[in-house]
Each structure stands twice: as structure tokens, then as C-alpha cells.
Motif scaffolding. Structure first.
Motif, PDB file in Angstrom:
ATOM      1  N   HIS A   3     -18.786  15.408 -11.624  1.00 41.34           N
ATOM      2  CA  HIS A   3     -17.328  15.932 -11.257  1.00 41.34           C
ATOM      3  C   HIS A   3     -17.319  16.114  -9.763  1.00 41.34           C
ATOM      4  CE1 HIS A   3     -18.001  16.971 -15.600  1.00 41.34           C
ATOM      5  NE2 HIS A   3     -16.737  16.547 -15.579  1.00 41.34           N
ATOM      6  N   LEU A   4     -16.191  15.933  -9.479  1.00 43.58           N
ATOM      7  CA  LEU A   4     -15.894  16.208  -7.967  1.00 43.58           C
ATOM      8  C   LEU A   4     -14.787  17.389  -8.043  1.00 43.58           C
ATOM      9  CD1 LEU A   4     -16.302  15.525  -5.054  1.00 43.58           C
ATOM     10  CD2 LEU A   4     -14.168  13.839  -5.201  1.00 43.58           C
ATOM     11  N   LEU A   5     -15.181  18.314  -7.693  1.00 45.40           N
ATOM     12  CA  LEU A   5     -14.099  19.607  -8.015  1.00 45.40           C
ATOM     13  C   LEU A   5     -13.103  19.722  -6.718  1.00 45.40           C
ATOM     14  CD1 LEU A   5     -16.893  22.449  -8.555  1.00 45.40           C
ATOM     15  CD2 LEU A   5     -15.930  20.733 -10.110  1.00 45.40           C
ATOM     16  N   ASP A   6     -11.696  19.751  -7.342  1.00 46.62           N
ATOM     17  CA  ASP A   6     -10.795  19.940  -6.358  1.00 46.62           C
ATOM     18  C   ASP A   6     -10.514  21.246  -5.777  1.00 46.62           C
ATOM     19  OD1 ASP A   6      -8.428  19.267  -5.117  1.00 46.62           O
ATOM     20  OD2 ASP A   6      -7.207  18.968  -6.953  1.00 46.62           O
ATOM     21  N   THR A   7      -9.814  21.301  -4.755  1.00 41.82           N
ATOM     22  CA  THR A   7      -9.779  22.585  -3.950  1.00 41.82           C
ATOM     23  C   THR A   7      -9.383  23.725  -5.106  1.00 41.82           C
ATOM     24  OG1 THR A   7      -9.341  21.508  -2.121  1.00 41.82           O
ATOM     25  CG2 THR A   7      -8.922  23.720  -2.020  1.00 41.82           C
ATOM     26  N   ASN A   8      -8.288  23.441  -5.953  1.00 42.07           N
ATOM     27  CA  ASN A   8      -7.833  24.636  -6.883  1.00 42.07           C
ATOM     28  C   ASN A   8      -8.958  25.060  -7.895  1.00 42.07           C
ATOM     29  OD1 ASN A   8      -7.873  22.296  -9.031  1.00 42.07           O
ATOM     30  ND2 ASN A   8      -5.793  21.965  -8.388  1.00 42.07           N
ATOM     31  N   VAL A   9     -10.001  24.389  -8.295  1.00 44.01           N
ATOM     32  CA  VAL A   9     -11.105  24.800  -9.183  1.00 44.01           C
ATOM     33  C   VAL A   9     -11.968  25.590  -8.304  1.00 44.01           C
ATOM     34  CG1 VAL A   9     -13.049  23.807 -10.324  1.00 44.01           C
ATOM     35  CG2 VAL A   9     -10.745  22.561 -10.515  1.00 44.01           C
ATOM     36  N   VAL A  10     -12.330  25.286  -7.043  1.00 46.74           N
ATOM     37  CA  VAL A  10     -13.232  26.008  -6.259  1.00 46.74           C
ATOM     38  C   VAL A  10     -12.478  27.485  -6.005  1.00 46.74           C
ATOM     39  CG1 VAL A  10     -14.553  26.273  -4.069  1.00 46.74           C
ATOM     40  CG2 VAL A  10     -14.206  24.176  -5.133  1.00 46.74           C
ATOM     41  N   ALA A  11     -11.200  27.315  -5.584  1.00 43.47           N
ATOM     42  CA  ALA A  11     -10.675  28.713  -5.452  1.00 43.47           C
ATOM     43  C   ALA A  11     -10.336  29.505  -6.528  1.00 43.47           C
ATOM     44  CB  ALA A  11      -9.155  28.108  -4.833  1.00 43.47           C
ATOM     45  N   GLU A  12     -10.245  28.896  -7.717  1.00 40.68           N
ATOM     46  CA  GLU A  12     -10.300  29.794  -8.981  1.00 40.68           C
ATOM     47  C   GLU A  12     -11.674  30.427  -9.229  1.00 40.68           C
ATOM     48  OE1 GLU A  12      -8.606  31.084 -12.361  1.00 40.68           O
ATOM     49  OE2 GLU A  12      -7.467  30.127 -11.058  1.00 40.68           O
ATOM     50  N   LEU A  13     -12.528  29.706  -8.828  1.00 43.78           N
ATOM     51  CA  LEU A  13     -13.938  30.276  -9.243  1.00 43.78           C
ATOM     52  C   LEU A  13     -14.561  31.046  -8.108  1.00 43.78           C
ATOM     53  CD1 LEU A  13     -15.588  27.014 -10.548  1.00 43.78           C
ATOM     54  CD2 LEU A  13     -15.216  28.993 -11.803  1.00 43.78           C
ATOM     55  N   THR A  14     -13.951  31.134  -6.982  1.00 53.38           N
ATOM     56  CA  THR A  14     -14.820  31.691  -5.925  1.00 53.38           C
ATOM     57  C   THR A  14     -13.562  32.964  -5.509  1.00 53.38           C
ATOM     58  OG1 THR A  14     -13.608  30.175  -4.163  1.00 53.38           O
ATOM     59  CG2 THR A  14     -15.962  29.949  -5.116  1.00 53.38           C
ATOM     60  N   THR A  15     -12.390  32.872  -5.435  1.00 52.95           N
ATOM     61  CA  THR A  15     -11.472  33.885  -4.774  1.00 52.95           C
ATOM     62  C   THR A  15     -10.626  34.702  -5.950  1.00 52.95           C
ATOM     63  OG1 THR A  15      -9.625  32.494  -4.669  1.00 52.95           O
ATOM     64  CG2 THR A  15     -11.465  32.505  -2.652  1.00 52.95           C
ATOM     65  N   ARG A  16     -10.441  34.423  -6.932  1.00 52.35           N
ATOM     66  CA  ARG A  16      -9.710  34.941  -8.019  1.00 52.35           C
ATOM     67  C   ARG A  16     -10.718  36.410  -8.497  1.00 52.35           C
ATOM     68  NH1 ARG A  16      -6.307  32.358  -6.277  1.00 52.35           N
ATOM     69  NH2 ARG A  16      -5.167  30.444  -7.323  1.00 52.35           N
ATOM     70  N   ALA A  17     -10.115  37.442  -8.719  1.00 56.45           N
ATOM     71  CA  ALA A  17     -10.920  38.477  -9.164  1.00 56.45           C
ATOM     72  C   ALA A  17     -11.351  38.395 -10.665  1.00 56.45           C
ATOM     73  CB  ALA A  17      -9.990  39.842  -9.253  1.00 56.45           C
ATOM     74  N   LYS A  18     -10.194  37.710 -11.503  1.00 54.21           N
ATOM     75  CA  LYS A  18     -10.567  37.401 -12.930  1.00 54.21           C
ATOM     76  C   LYS A  18     -10.245  35.898 -13.068  1.00 54.21           C
ATOM     77  CE  LYS A  18      -9.568  41.751 -15.059  1.00 54.21           C
ATOM     78  NZ  LYS A  18      -9.060  42.494 -16.087  1.00 54.21           N
ATOM     79  N   PRO A  19     -11.439  35.139 -12.896  1.00 51.77           N
ATOM     80  CA  PRO A  19     -10.934  33.512 -12.937  1.00 51.77           C
ATOM     81  C   PRO A  19     -10.554  33.213 -14.487  1.00 51.77           C
ATOM     82  CG  PRO A  19     -13.169  33.808 -11.868  1.00 51.77           C
ATOM     83  CD  PRO A  19     -12.602  35.360 -12.286  1.00 51.77           C
ATOM     84  N   GLU A  20      -9.818  32.146 -14.612  1.00 49.36           N
ATOM     85  CA  GLU A  20      -9.307  31.812 -15.875  1.00 49.36           C
ATOM     86  C   GLU A  20     -10.682  31.621 -16.849  1.00 49.36           C
ATOM     87  OE1 GLU A  20      -8.258  30.443 -19.321  1.00 49.36           O
ATOM     88  OE2 GLU A  20      -6.857  31.261 -17.672  1.00 49.36           O
ATOM     89  N   PRO A  21     -11.064  32.188 -17.762  1.00 44.63           N
ATOM     90  CA  PRO A  21     -11.955  32.006 -18.541  1.00 44.63           C
ATOM     91  C   PRO A  21     -12.514  30.580 -18.997  1.00 44.63           C
ATOM     92  CG  PRO A  21     -10.850  33.905 -19.356  1.00 44.63           C
ATOM     93  CD  PRO A  21     -10.059  33.196 -18.544  1.00 44.63           C
ATOM     94  N   ARG A  22     -11.241  29.849 -19.182  1.00 46.26           N
ATOM     95  CA  ARG A  22     -11.722  28.301 -19.761  1.00 46.26           C
ATOM     96  C   ARG A  22     -12.319  27.568 -18.534  1.00 46.26           C
ATOM     97  NH1 ARG A  22      -5.583  27.298 -21.920  1.00 46.26           N
ATOM     98  NH2 ARG A  22      -5.258  28.389 -20.248  1.00 46.26           N
ATOM     99  N   VAL A  23     -11.854  28.021 -17.047  1.00 48.47           N
ATOM    100  CA  VAL A  23     -12.279  27.286 -16.056  1.00 48.47           C
ATOM    101  C   VAL A  23     -13.914  27.460 -15.916  1.00 48.47           C
ATOM    102  CG1 VAL A  23     -12.269  26.937 -13.667  1.00 48.47           C
ATOM    103  CG2 VAL A  23      -9.988  27.171 -14.913  1.00 48.47           C
ATOM    104  N   VAL A  24     -14.248  29.111 -16.092  1.00 44.14           N
ATOM    105  CA  VAL A  24     -15.717  29.373 -16.048  1.00 44.14           C
ATOM    106  C   VAL A  24     -16.446  28.888 -17.047  1.00 44.14           C
ATOM    107  CG1 VAL A  24     -16.974  31.636 -16.112  1.00 44.14           C
ATOM    108  CG2 VAL A  24     -14.648  31.564 -14.932  1.00 44.14           C
ATOM    109  N   ALA A  25     -15.840  28.632 -18.280  1.00 45.46           N
ATOM    110  CA  ALA A  25     -16.628  28.056 -19.399  1.00 45.46           C
ATOM    111  C   ALA A  25     -16.900  26.337 -19.190  1.00 45.46           C
ATOM    112  CB  ALA A  25     -15.951  28.224 -20.571  1.00 45.46           C
TER     113      ALA A  25
END
Length: 143
Positions: A3-25
């Protein structure tokens, strides 16, 4: 699958206080060695750090960028000849069809195409037009 992670995935995982659980899973369901970034994603994160007007937020983004560079050090894909050729094909194909895509997105898609990888992104509408395989972690079921 790589998988090549797009910027929006990286931002979700690294800068959100509560990342979307589906993305984390989804992220945890993938193998670490099979997760890559494009140099374009790193550049987009750098741009986000540079434009953050709040010093606290800017410092948090800078720490996230440092962590990303450390985590993905040898898995940051450059733009070489194969990627450039794939970018040109994307550009020509979309231009001929009367559509376009932002150059950074096209370069990320080209990197995936050139290497046979899948782009993980929330931006399915634009990325799918490039011919790259795509997956949306926001739409994945938690396991």
C-alpha cells in the motif's frame, strides 16, 4: 499487497486527536513492511507544517513529520524514470478524456502504478481515474 499511503491517510493517523477507527483498524491489518509513502506525500506534509499559523499546531505537525520520516525512512518511494513515465501516461490519458487531476495526486498514483502497488486514500474519485488500484480505509469494516 503493498500500500502506498496517500497524505490524507497519514494525516488521519498522525495528527488527529481521535483518528477514524476504521482507518486505524485498516492500518493495523496491514503489514508494516508493506506500507510505503511517496516523496510527494512527505512534501505535502512539509507544506502543511510550513503553513500552520498556530505555533503549537506547527510544532505538533513538525513532530509528526519527524516520526513519519523515522518510521518510513527506507520505504519512502522516489520519483524515478518509471514513475515519471507513468505520470506522463496518466496526464495524457486524463487530458484526452477532458479531465485532470492535481499533479501531486497524479505523481502519487504514478508511483503506485509504476510499482504495482495500491493507493490507500480517501480521494477515491480522483485516484481511480488514474488507473491505479485504490482502497479507501474510511470505508473498510473494522475487524
Amino acid at each position: 499487497m503493498i500500500h502506498l499511503l496517500d497524505t490524507n491517510v497519514v494525516a488521519e493517523l498522525t495528527t488527529r486527536a481521535k483518528p477514524e477507527p476504521r482507518v486505524v483498524a485498516w492500518f493495523h491489518s496491514t503489514a508494516r513492511p508493506n506500507r510505503f509513502l511517496s516523496v510527494i506525500t512527505v512534501a505535502e506534509i512539509e507544506a502543511g507544517v510550513a503553513v500552520a499559523s498556530d505555533p503549537v499546531r506547527q510544532a505538533r505537525y513538525a513532530r509528526a513529520l519527524d516520526a513519519v520520516r523515522h518510521e518510513y525512512g527506507d520505504r519512502i518511494a522516489p520519483i524515478g524514470e518509471r514513475e515519471a513515465a507513468a505520470y506522463l501516461t496518466i496526464h495524457k490519458t486524463l487530458k484526452a478524456s477532458g479531465t485532470s487531476i492535481d499533479p501531486p495526486d497524479a505523481l502519487i498514483a504514478a508511483t503506485a502504478l509504476a510499482n504495482g502497488w495500491t493507493v490507500a486514500t480517501r480521494n477515491i474519485k480522483h485516484m481511480a481515474r488514474t488507473g491505479a488500484l485504490v482502497i479507501n480505509p474510511w470505508e473498510q469494516r473494522a475487524r
